[in-house]
Design a protein around this motif. Structure first.
Motif, short mmCIF file in Angstrom:
data_model
loop_
_atom_site.label_atom_id
_atom_site.label_comp_id
_atom_site.label_asym_id
_atom_site.label_seq_id
_atom_site.Cartn_x
_atom_site.Cartn_y
_atom_site.Cartn_z
N THR A 1 -5.31 13.00 -12.60
CA THR A 1 -4.73 11.88 -13.34
C THR A 1 -5.80 11.03 -14.01
O THR A 1 -5.51 10.24 -14.90
N LYS B 1 -2.49 1.65 -16.33
CA LYS B 1 -2.56 0.18 -16.25
C LYS B 1 -1.18 -0.46 -16.03
O LYS B 1 -0.95 -1.60 -16.42
N TYR C 1 0.88 10.06 -4.21
CA TYR C 1 -0.45 9.59 -4.59
C TYR C 1 -0.84 9.94 -6.02
O TYR C 1 -1.33 9.08 -6.75
N PRO C 2 -0.59 11.18 -6.47
CA PRO C 2 -0.86 11.43 -7.90
C PRO C 2 -0.08 10.47 -8.79
O PRO C 2 -0.62 9.97 -9.78
N GLU D 1 -7.97 5.87 1.20
CA GLU D 1 -6.56 5.58 0.97
C GLU D 1 -5.67 6.60 1.69
O GLU D 1 -4.72 6.26 2.39
N GLN E 1 -5.01 16.67 -7.33
CA GLN E 1 -3.99 16.18 -8.26
C GLN E 1 -4.27 14.74 -8.67
O GLN E 1 -4.06 14.36 -9.82
N CYS E 2 -4.75 13.96 -7.71
CA CYS E 2 -5.10 12.57 -8.05
C CYS E 2 -6.26 12.54 -9.04
O CYS E 2 -6.28 11.75 -9.98
N LYS F 1 -5.44 0.07 0.46
CA LYS F 1 -5.42 -0.16 -0.99
C LYS F 1 -4.05 -0.69 -1.37
O LYS F 1 -3.05 0.02 -1.22
N TYR G 1 -1.29 -2.13 -4.04
CA TYR G 1 -0.97 -2.06 -5.48
C TYR G 1 -0.13 -3.25 -5.87
O TYR G 1 0.72 -3.70 -5.11
N MET H 1 -9.36 0.27 -14.37
CA MET H 1 -10.65 0.93 -14.64
C MET H 1 -10.50 1.84 -15.86
O MET H 1 -9.59 2.66 -15.89
N ARG I 1 -14.22 5.45 -15.12
CA ARG I 1 -13.73 6.53 -14.24
C ARG I 1 -14.67 7.72 -14.29
O ARG I 1 -14.87 8.42 -13.32
N GLY J 1 2.19 14.40 -1.40
CA GLY J 1 1.64 15.22 -2.49
C GLY J 1 2.10 14.77 -3.87
O GLY J 1 1.46 15.08 -4.86
N ILE K 1 -3.83 17.41 -2.75
CA ILE K 1 -3.40 16.08 -3.18
C ILE K 1 -4.55 15.38 -3.90
O ILE K 1 -4.39 14.81 -4.98
N PHE L 1 1.90 16.39 5.56
CA PHE L 1 0.99 16.08 4.47
C PHE L 1 0.74 17.28 3.56
O PHE L 1 0.57 17.13 2.36
N LEU M 1 0.96 7.38 -8.04
CA LEU M 1 0.33 6.06 -7.96
C LEU M 1 -0.92 5.99 -8.84
O LEU M 1 -1.12 5.05 -9.61
N HIS M 2 -1.74 7.05 -8.74
CA HIS M 2 -2.99 7.04 -9.52
C HIS M 2 -2.71 7.11 -11.01
O HIS M 2 -3.41 6.51 -11.81
N ARG M 3 -1.65 7.88 -11.34
CA ARG M 3 -1.31 7.98 -12.76
C ARG M 3 -0.90 6.61 -13.30
O ARG M 3 -1.36 6.17 -14.34
N HIS N 1 0.83 -1.20 0.00
CA HIS N 1 0.00 0.00 0.00
C HIS N 1 0.86 1.25 0.00
O HIS N 1 2.09 1.18 0.18
N TRP O 1 -8.44 -3.66 -2.63
CA TRP O 1 -8.51 -3.40 -1.19
C TRP O 1 -8.34 -4.69 -0.44
O TRP O 1 -8.92 -5.70 -0.77
N ASN P 1 -3.87 4.41 -13.64
CA ASN P 1 -4.69 4.73 -14.81
C ASN P 1 -4.02 4.35 -16.11
O ASN P 1 -4.68 4.11 -17.11
#
Lengths: 116, 895
Positions: B63, A62, A52-53, B20, B59-60, A78, A80, B1, B6, A49, B56, B50, A55-57, A28, A68, A60
């Motif tokens: 994406t 793939k 997480y962006p 998360e 920004q997520c 979560k 990965y 996804m 999305r 900061g 944050i 943080f 990770l999400h990028r 995670h 979870w 997305n």
């Protein structure tokens, strides 16, 4: 707690580091941050900061897939995992990173010698 | 996804994102507590590390790549809300746009249905007709070929995939208690596959059906099947008596498919030379050829190739060809449509002007709105709203307007097409054309709506986001000079709109005058009192001119005994304006360009019935009908243009038309050039009569020449009957009398008074154009009124305070009103001036469709200017009147 050397990550390397860490097994976000920090002997500090962006990028795109699951302490987190596509990406990126550092190192080493 | 998930699972994604991050936060706090920190201290430092949680998260979210549809949706919601808040604005804008888009859609549908896809045949654009045009001064030629000739061309050309040919004949379908006349299209049996025709029932004709010994078969048009046989599903295979030949019905064609000028039935002829030579029906038949070009071959290339074939054939059969000739080829489309195209283009121009006016209106309304929202926009852009985002939001608003306009426009278009189609003049469009709103037209309309968006929205949108912000922030929208900051653009748009409407209205005015000039010209006869019939003689009867003359003389004697009938006579065509035309020549004349004149062969009383006055010489007497001496009576225009100065009487004139058909038996398909070496016959001019203004192109009075009816007796079948009262009242008895003479005579479809014929063929086109252009001009005027009204009303509302102050200081209501009207008047005046120049330049484009009026007719221009000025001033007056009712106290408190 603050280490004397704190480096900011060059552009794009965070993705590589994340892929590398995730390649070790489902993990995670918090653990990824911890892992990078520990392995780098507290030199690299990964900001939430940017983590997480990133990770999400990657998710997305793939390269990563998330699900979870329970942590050892029994909390939902979560996790990965690397996808096949992510694994390919990791080897490509690793190779090019190695190549880049080699080349940069060569240039830096030879900097004081006049080119013949 | 994936992206779509999305986009639609936002709530789930948000929940997970929150969980998360909270997990990370809690874990970090936990870590610090385990390292010995106090719980509250751990939370504090973690929160510091943080940074902004929301940032944050944002920004997520970025994406995901799904934010722009959401913000676009937001723009749409916002647009709908703000349009709903200003209902009268929205109503006027949508009304303007829908009228513009609706009109364009109507004309697009007509253009698509008639010009782009007029025939149901695949590759109809490759269908080409050709004719043998003689190069000598007569300008004559022939388009019809004998069947062997047709086969020669079919075999020897290199440019056609295949060639088809056919003619149309009138045959009789006889049944138990009567008979019906059918126009039967007889075609080469390959026609159906070449054109791609399909049978709705049964099958199409194939070459096998026409080989020697095969039983005669035919196909039926859908229309005939439906109306005459009640769509009988079991009709295939039945045998019909068609002109005494039993024919088996093998198919009914698909509804839209009806080649051969709307024929009722279809047959094939054999493509075997020997069979044709032995077949009395087809031995002398002459067919009209149509070739399907090979892909990539152009029409000039085809003409060049056919020219070689023709010159080769001319060596083999020198008697069939003029001394010098060339092949001219023309596409089927150009052959059938030039007239309607000529009518459609001005209408297309008109509707595009209309759309421009409508867009001008919407742009104007948006500009007014932009002024009111100046401050809102200034605030948003000073708070960091990007210009693109602001422009996008304004464009979305106009897009919503355009969509609404598009939908309402389609409704208008649907109504419009329902009214338009019955007005289209007969024979102006092919029978097989369908005018309707279809997908392609709808797509074009939607494209237009999009274009309209850009046109209407961009100028106001750019204007409202550009320029320095500070003064706009400082000023309130209303009552200040800054509020007028779009005033110049608005006035400019109105000027252009007025100018465009001048052009539209002038066009409509000229067509109106043309219509009245056409329908109200002083004719030398009363069209309602003359009955015009076209008789068709059964084959083999009255073939000789003398026999026919006897028939007509007796008919005339009997008809004039009917009460109410004054006179009767025969002619090739028993009504002015439709005479055949012939190349002419005069003995001893030299002229470079070909001469042509109308030509009719008439009975002696024709001149009296149609009100021609004898000016010189004499009319026909008994001997002219019997004797070998060739005489002609010409009108003044003829004498002026073609006869040498001095005494017109006694001059000798040649008519190529006569030379071509004098030896043909009746019922031949068409005139062809003579087979014998050319022998020119000359007619002596024995009389000069007054000009008739009944012709179609009576712009200049047309030359006309008349021969005694016996000279071209074999094609004389027209009967004109003059009644003392209304022609309709004697029609019944006259037809009874004709049938009493010979029951087998057919009477053509166009039976009625000359007035009816004029209605159908002469008045229909100007009426169509006049109705269409007036409708569009009326819509244009309405749009301009909306435009002027909305701008004036808006300006007045901006000036409420100023007006209040002026009135409080003692200005009279009249003064205030006058100043508002003066402002409007100046703008309208400038528009009128610009429009006059534009109209002056554009009306000449429709010159060839005008009759009895010049394209720069000062009366039309004057009336148009007066109308627009009056209507425009009225549109200014309405808001002006509201302005002078302002109570100074209220106005000053206003805002």
């Amino acid at each position: 707690m603050k280490s004397p050397f704190r480096l900011d990550l060059p552009q794009g390397t965070l993705d590589l580091l994340i892929l590398r860490v995730v390649a070790l097994g489902p993990v995670h976000g918090y653990a990824i941050a911890q892992h990078i920090q520990v392995i780098s002997k507290e030199v690299l500090q990964v900001q939430q900061g940017s983590l997480y962006p990133a990770l999400h990028r990657l998710e997305n795109k793939k390269f990563l897939i998330a699900e979870w699951a329970q942590t050892e302490t029994g909390r939902e987190a979560k996790f990965y995992r690397l996808t096949a596509k992510g694994r390919t990406q990791l080897s490509v990126e690793t190779a090019s990173w190695t190549r880049l550092t080699e080349v940069v190192g060569l240039i830096l080493d030879g900097l004081l010698v006049e080119p013949s | 996804m994936n992206w779509l998930l999305r986009l639609f699972r936002t709530r789930k994604l948000e929940r997970e994102l929150d969980a998360e991050l909270r997990f990370h936060f809690e874990s970090q706090v936990q870590g610090k507590v385990e390292a010995g920190m106090s719980s509250s201290e751990a939370r504090r430092t973690t929160r510091l590390e943080f940074g902004g949680l929301e940032q944050i998260k944002e920004q997520c979210r970025e994406t995901r790549g799904t934010l722009w549809p959401a913000s676009l949706a937001q723009d749409f919601r916002f647009a709908l809300r703000s349009l709903n808040k200003t209902r009268s604005f929205t109503f006027l804008a949508v009304l303007s746009l829908s009228l513009g888009i609706g009109s364009v859609t109507v004309i697009f549908s007509a253009i698509y249905g008639v010009l782009i896809h007029p025939f149901p045949y695949p590759h109809f654009d490759r269908l080409v007709n050709f004719m043998i045009a003689s190069k000598d001064e007569s300008g004559g030629g022939r388009g019809f070929l004998t069947i062997p000739e047709f086969l020669d061309y079919r075999e020897q050309n290199h440019v056609f995939v295949d060639m088809i040919g056919g003619d149309t004949v009138a045959l009789h379908y006889r049944f138990g208690n009567g008979s019906l006349q059918w126009n039967v299209s007889r075609a080469s049996p390959n026609q159906w596959t070449v054109l791609g025709a399909k049978a709705l029932l049964g099958r199409i004709i194939t070459p096998d059906d026409t080989r020697a010994g095969a039983p005669p078969v035919f196909m039926m048009a859908y229309r005939v099947w439906k109306t005459q046989f009640n769509s009988d599903p079991d009709i295939i295979g039945k045998t019909f008596d068609i002109s005494d030949v039993p024919c088996r019905l093998i198919g009914v064609l698909e509804p839209r498919f009806s080649p051969g000028n709307g024929a009722d039935a279809f047959m094939g002829f054999s493509m075997d030379r020997v069979a044709v030579a032995n077949d009395p029906t087809f031995k002398d038949a002459r067919v009209w050829p149509l070739g399907m070009l090979k892909p990539g071959i152009t029409i000039p290339q085809a003409a060049a190739d056919l020219d070689l074939v023709a010159h080769h054939l001319a060596k083999v059969y020198p008697r069939d060809y003029p001394a010098q000739f060339r092949i001219t080829a023309v596409s089927l489309l150009d052959l059938v449509l030039p007239r309607f195209r000529q009518m459609l283009y001005p209408l297309l121009g008109a509707v595009l002007l209309l759309l421009l006016i409508a867009c001008g209106n919407v742009a104007n309304l948006l500009l007014s709105r932009a002024t009111v929202r100046d401050r809102e926009i200034a605030v948003r852009s000073s708070l960091g709203g990007s210009r693109w985002r602001l422009i996008r939001q304004l464009l979305v608003e106009s897009f919503v307007l355009a969509c609404a306009g598009c939908m309402a426009g389609c409704v208008f278009a649907w109504l419009g097409i329902r009214e338009l189609v019955p007005l289209i003049p007969q024979r102006a469009v092919p029978d097989e054309s369908i005018i309707e709103i279809n997908w392609i037209v709808l797509l074009a309309t939607m494209g237009l709506a999009f274009l309209a968006t850009i046109l209407c929205g961009l100028l106001p949108a750019i204007q409202s986001v550009s320029g320095p912000l500070y003064p706009r922030l400082a000023a309130s929208g209303k009552g200040s000079s800054v509020g007028l900051h779009h005033a110049r653009s608005r006035s400019f748009l109105i000027i252009v709109e007025v100018a465009l409407s001048v052009v539209l209205l002038t066009g409509a005015g000229l067509m109106l005058r043309t219509f009245f000039a056409t329908t109200h010209r002083g004719l030398a006869f009363e069209p309602r009192s003359i009955l015009s019939l076209q008789l068709r003689f059964p084959p083999g009867t009255y073939d000789k001119p003398a026999e026919r003359k006897v028939f007509f003389d007796e008919l005339q004697r009997k008809l004039t005994k009917i009460p109410g009938v004054r006179d009767a006579t025969e002619a090739i065509v028993a009504g002015p304006a439709f005479y055949p035309s012939s190349p002419i020549d005069r003995e001893g004349s030299t002229h470079a360009e070909p001469w042509r004149s109308s030509l009719n062969a008439v009975g002696a009383d024709f001149f009296r019935i149609f009100g021609y006055n004898l000016l010189r010489g004499r009319l026909f007497d008994r001997d002219d009908f019997d004797g070998p001496h060739l005489v002609v009576v010409v009108n003044q225009a003829f004498a002026r243009q073609f006869l040498s100065k001095g005494d017109p009487l006694g001059q000798q004139v040649n008519f190529a038309f006569y030379d071509e058909i004098k030896d043909l038996p009746s019922h031949s398909a068409a005139p062809v050039s003579d087979k014998s070496p050319k022998l020119k016959s000359y007619f002596e001019v024995v009389g000069v009569i007054s000009d008739s203004n009944a012709g179609l192109t009576a712009d200049q009075l047309a030359p006309e020449a008349f021969l005694p009816s016996t000279v071209l007796g074999q094609i004389v079948g027209g009967l004109a009957v003059k009644a003392s009262g209304d022609a309709e009242q004697v029609a019944g008895p006259v037809i009874q009398q004709v049938w009493a003479m010979n029951r087998n005579l057919d009477i053509g479809e166009d039976r009625g008074s000359i007035y009816d014929v004029f209605q159908k063929y002469v008045y229909a086109q100007p009426k169509f154009e006049f109705v269409m252009l007036s409708t569009f001009a009326g819509i244009g005027l309405l749009l301009v009124v909306i435009g002027i009204y909305s701008v004036t009303a808006y300006n007045v509302s901006l000036q409420t305070r100023e007006i209040g102050i002026r009135m409080a200081l003692g200005a009279q209501r009249g003064d205030v009103l006058r100043s508002i009207l003066r402002h409007g008047g100046i703008i309208i005046g400038m528009g009128l001036l610009l429009g006059l120049f534009a109209a002056w330049g554009t009306t000449r484009l429709i010159k060839n469709q005008l009759f009895g009026v010049e394209p720069t007719d000062p009366w039309t221009f004057a009336v148009v200017v007066a109308t627009i000025f009056a209507v425009g001033m009225f549109a200014c007056f309405l808001p002006g009147r509201r302005a002078i009712r302002i109570d100074p106290c209220t106005a000053l408190r206003h805002d």
